[in-house]
Write a protein that holds these residues in place. Structure first.
Motif, short mmCIF file in Angstrom:
data_model
loop_
_atom_site.label_atom_id
_atom_site.label_comp_id
_atom_site.label_asym_id
_atom_site.label_seq_id
_atom_site.Cartn_x
_atom_site.Cartn_y
_atom_site.Cartn_z
N THR A 84 32.31 -63.40 13.16
CA THR A 84 33.10 -63.19 14.44
C THR A 84 34.77 -63.63 13.53
O THR A 84 34.89 -64.59 13.03
N ASN A 87 38.66 -63.72 14.70
CA ASN A 87 38.45 -64.64 16.21
C ASN A 87 40.30 -63.55 16.29
O ASN A 87 40.72 -63.77 14.76
N ASN A 96 37.83 -60.85 20.68
CA ASN A 96 37.57 -61.14 19.25
C ASN A 96 36.33 -60.04 18.89
O ASN A 96 36.08 -59.20 19.38
#
Length: 273
Positions: free
Chosen positions: A157, A159, A143
């Motif tokens: 973040t 993914n 990620n």
């Protein structure tokens, strides 16, 4: 020298000359550096406040490289999704053509083309990496985390997903598409894959927009911090130039005054001639 006695007038004018020389030196330093606060001795509050602002601007500047890399990584993944989407649409066209014929040879040829497109999807997913991070091949990457502030308390973040043919559930052409049911299964898989691609493209777009907004904010914040630090320490060259001229004039006058003050001692010397 303690054994030399100076008159009060001479000592006073000498002290003024020394102070003026010190002021001239300080003014010349300000003109040379462009700063009116060059050390904590000049102005402790302004110096340390400006230093704090400059340090934070430097920390934020280091984050810009990470943000730029993150933006490029997301863009690379988005480019991959765009191309994979086109391949899926091409595969849909093949399935549509296969539905319109009952010739097993034609269907078999179209099925072979479909399988070739599956291979190209795998290649595209593998090639959509940037700086070692691939958001379209979760099996061979990680990620992506983009830090947005200097304390690390704010981050985004992203993914990674598996958008290979396996991840998109695009199976080999069953029975070389010999039956309409086989083609129908492939068409369903393609429709589901297209939905996943479009949904993920929107998610990447949202993430990209967030990082770009924070990048613009960080650039503006760095400019604000640097401007604030400059406002506390930078010198006005026009003002300092005028000060230098005034000090040089004062120095000349003090030298003249010192000469006049010493004339009284010279008059006593003449008595012995």
């Amino acid at each position: 020298m303690s054994d030399i006695v100076l008159s009060a007038g001479v000592r006073s004018n000498l002290l003024q000359l020394q102070k003026t020389a010190e002021l001239i030196s300080n003014t010349q330093t300000k003109l040379a550096t462009g700063k009116r606060v060059n050390s904590a001795l000049d102005n402790p509050i302004n110096y340390f406040t400006a230093q704090g602002l400059t340090n934070r601007a430097s920390d934020l500047g280091n984050l810009l490289d990470s943000m730029s890399s993150g933006i490029s990584t997301i863009q690379a993944a988005n480019n991959g999704i765009t191309s994979i989407t086109k391949l899926v649409q091409s595969a849909q066209a093949l399935a549509s053509q296969a539905m319109q014929t009952t010739d097993p040879t034609v269907r078999s040829g179209l099925a072979a083309q479909f399988d070739a497109i599956r291979g190209q999807i795998d290649q595209l997913a593998g090639d959509s990496s940037f700086n070692g991070i691939n958001l379209l091949d979760a099996n061979n990457s990680a990620n992506l985390t983009v830090t947005l502030n200097e304390s690390g308390s704010s981050s985004v973040t992203i993914n990674a997903v598996d958008f290979t043919s396996t991840g998109l559930a695009l199976n080999n052409s069953a029975n070389n598409w010999a039956t309409t049911a086989d083609i129908g299964l492939a068409s369903t898989d393609l429709s589901n894959a297209l939905t996943s691609l479009r949904s993920q493209a929107q998610a990447f777009g949202s993430n990209l927009s967030t990082v770009q907004i924070r990048q613009d904010f960080t650039k503006a914040m760095i400019n604000t911090l640097q401007s604030g630090a400059d406002g506390l320490t930078l010198a006005d060259s026009n003002e300092e130039g005028a000060n230098l001229l005034a000090l040089q004039t004062r120095q000349q006058l003090s030298t003249t005054a010192l000469s006049l003050a010493s004339q009284a001692s010279q008059a006593v010397l003449k008595l012995f001639q």
